[in-house]
Scaffold this motif. Structure first.
Motif, short mmCIF file in Angstrom:
data_model
loop_
_atom_site.label_atom_id
_atom_site.label_comp_id
_atom_site.label_asym_id
_atom_site.label_seq_id
_atom_site.Cartn_x
_atom_site.Cartn_y
_atom_site.Cartn_z
N ARG A 236 -2.29 -2.73 9.16
CA ARG A 236 -1.34 -3.54 9.94
C ARG A 236 -1.77 -3.64 11.40
O ARG A 236 -1.78 -4.72 11.99
CB ARG A 236 0.06 -2.91 9.85
CG ARG A 236 1.16 -3.88 10.25
CD ARG A 236 2.49 -3.20 10.36
NE ARG A 236 2.60 -2.49 11.64
CZ ARG A 236 3.43 -1.50 11.89
NH1 ARG A 236 4.23 -1.06 10.94
NH2 ARG A 236 3.47 -0.92 13.06
N ALA B 298 -1.71 1.76 5.17
CA ALA B 298 -0.90 0.57 5.49
C ALA B 298 -0.81 0.38 7.00
O ALA B 298 -0.96 -0.74 7.52
CB ALA B 298 0.49 0.72 4.89
N LEU B 299 -0.59 1.48 7.71
CA LEU B 299 -0.46 1.41 9.18
C LEU B 299 -1.75 0.90 9.81
O LEU B 299 -1.73 0.02 10.68
CB LEU B 299 -0.13 2.81 9.73
CG LEU B 299 -0.10 2.93 11.25
CD1 LEU B 299 1.15 2.27 11.82
CD2 LEU B 299 -0.18 4.39 11.70
N PRO C 194 5.81 -0.45 0.50
CA PRO C 194 5.20 0.81 0.05
C PRO C 194 4.86 0.86 -1.44
O PRO C 194 4.24 1.81 -1.89
CB PRO C 194 6.28 1.85 0.38
CG PRO C 194 7.57 1.10 0.28
CD PRO C 194 7.27 -0.31 0.69
N GLU D 191 0.87 -1.20 0.00
CA GLU D 191 0.00 0.00 0.00
C GLU D 191 0.90 1.24 0.00
O GLU D 191 1.80 1.34 0.82
CB GLU D 191 -0.91 -0.04 1.24
CG GLU D 191 -1.65 1.23 1.56
CD GLU D 191 -2.67 1.64 0.50
OE1 GLU D 191 -3.65 0.92 0.29
OE2 GLU D 191 -2.46 2.71 -0.11
N ASP D 192 0.61 2.16 -0.92
CA ASP D 192 1.47 3.35 -1.04
C ASP D 192 1.06 4.48 -0.10
O ASP D 192 1.82 5.43 0.08
CB ASP D 192 1.51 3.85 -2.49
CG ASP D 192 0.15 4.34 -2.96
OD1 ASP D 192 -0.85 3.67 -2.65
OD2 ASP D 192 0.10 5.39 -3.64
N PRO E 110 0.83 5.61 3.47
CA PRO E 110 1.34 5.09 4.74
C PRO E 110 0.26 4.92 5.81
O PRO E 110 0.25 3.92 6.54
CB PRO E 110 2.38 6.13 5.17
CG PRO E 110 2.80 6.78 3.90
CD PRO E 110 1.60 6.78 3.02
N THR F 206 4.86 -4.94 5.66
CA THR F 206 4.32 -3.94 4.73
C THR F 206 5.35 -3.58 3.67
O THR F 206 6.56 -3.67 3.92
CB THR F 206 3.88 -2.65 5.47
OG1 THR F 206 5.02 -2.11 6.15
CG2 THR F 206 2.77 -2.93 6.46
#
Lengths: 128, 278
Positions: free
Chosen positions: A18, A14-15, A32, A8-9, A11, A30
């Motif tokens: 996660r 993605a965080l 980027p 996932e670009d 952030p 992860t």
């Protein structure tokens, strides 16, 4: 518990993915972008890939296509919020458009993410 | 602008050619008058469609960015709620409620950009209208009556997603009812148009007419724009007609509005008859 790779670009996305998955006991890595994601896929033992579709450079559809050759037993969950150009709406898209096993449209909820990942982690891979 | 014998107005295009005598002096003019009302309407509809489609692409791009912002807000707030032992925290619950509403609005916006064409089927348009009106009548409330005027022609089929079709009718009827303050009659007409030329497809025209407050020219021009609304604050998102525009476009059709301030509005939806059918 599954080993999950999140590509996932954005952030913050993605965080958040996660944190939710780790909270349920999954092991999460992860990446980027698509290139880093495929490198991780080649290196690590992964059960499920959660990949964004619209990313600069190598997009999620390419990641899934190349990933299936690289690691055939891995299952793929595509996540997308539509196209940056606005030319495509998520509602036009189908799972098979991406080559993914499941698709979630952003913003999805915690329960939707956990259900999708849990179901994919339990599915037997192609070479299992 | 000119007027027909029955008093109705039409747009005319006039071509004049001088008739000269042997010495070259103009003695008379030969005039050819052509009714270009339909042509002008088509051009106007095309122009509006291009403008709205450009707007749709822009809105879709913005929706993508907002979805990426809403995603962590949704997941992390739900995670906070889990860590705080479930529901009951008004702050967390309010944030989640707002994100869900935002998700709904973005969903409507994306429907305007380009709605789904999945799950379409070939259906008799008359049956479709009768089925949809059952739901729509309930939605517009008891003060508003709805009349369906459809000829007794042979069944005409269109290819459509039933849910999308019902939503089109529901949005148009809701607007019509609101324009009449919930008290009046909405007339839904079904007409099969003759083919523009021999051998070409026929279009099906469905119009939804009210006798409400109508719109002025400025409102009419902007009616399909996302978030444009004349309703009081909090009573409409301004996405209803935008969504209808997208849904009709996805059916291969187009929608136009005719309105006169103080006399009412007619929404005219034209969709193609399904190929290979009567």
């Amino acid at each position: 518990m599954a080993r999950i790779l999140v590509i996932e670009d954005v952030p913050a996305v993605a965080l958040s993915v996660r944190i939710v998955l780790e909270g349920e006991g999954h092991v999460v890595m992860t990446a980027p972008d698509g290139i880093a994601g495929l490198a991780a896929l080649a290196r690590e033992d992964i059960d499920v890939v959660v990949t964004d579709i619209w990313m600069p450079g190598k997009g999620g559809t390419q990641v899934i296509e190349e990933g299936r050759r690289l690691a055939p037993r891995v299952r793929y969950l595509a996540i997308t919020g539509g196209a940056p150009s606005g030319a495509i709406s998520p509602m036009q898209l189908k799972v098979e458009d991406f080559g993914a096993d499941r698709v979630l449209f952003k913003p999805f909820q915690r329960a939707e993410l956990l259900e999708a990942v849990g179901a994919l982690a339990q599915q037997p891979g192609n070479d299992r | 602008m000119n007027y027909r014998k029955d008093g109705s107005a039409f747009l005319n295009q006039v071509e004049l050619a001088p008739i000269r005598d042997a010495s070259g002096c103009v003695r008379a003019f030969l005039g050819l008058q052509k009714d270009v009302t339909d042509e002008a309407r088509r051009e106007e509809a095309d122009r509006q469609r291009q403008r709205i489609e450009a707007l749709g692409r822009m809105v879709g791009g913005i929706a993508h960015e907002i979805n990426n912002l809403l995603q962590p807000v949704t997941l992390l707030t739900e995670e906070m709620r889990r860590r705080h032992g479930g529901g009951g925290d008004i702050c967390i619950d309010t944030i989640l409620d707002c994100t869900l509403k935002a998700r709904q609005i973005i969903g409507d916006l994306l429907a305007f950009c380009r709605p789904t064409s999945h799950g379409t089927e070939m259906v008799s348009v008359r049956c479709l209208l009768e089925d949809a009106l059952v739901l729509v009548r309930k939605a517009v409330g008891p003060g508003t009556s709805m009349i369906l005027l459809a000829g007794n022609e042979e069944p005409v089929m269109i290819r459509v997603n039933r849910t999308a079709f019902t939503q089109i009718l529901l949005n148009l009827a809701s607007n019509a009812a609101a324009a009449m303050d919930g008290d009046g009659t909405i007339t839904v007409r079904l007409e099969v148009l003759p083919p523009a030329a021999a051998g070409t497809r026929r279009d099906v025209e469905i119009s939804v007419e009210d006798s409400g407050s109508g719109m002025d020219a400025v409102t009419l021009e902007r009616a399909f724009e996302p978030f444009f609304t004349t309703k009081p604050l909090g009573q409409g998102t301004g996405l209803g007609l935008s969504v209808v525009f997208g849904l009709v476009a996805d059916m291969g059709g187009h929608i136009t509005l005719e309105s006169t301030r103080g006399r009412g509005t007619t929404a005219i939806v034209r969709v193609p008859q399904a190929q290979g059918e009567q």
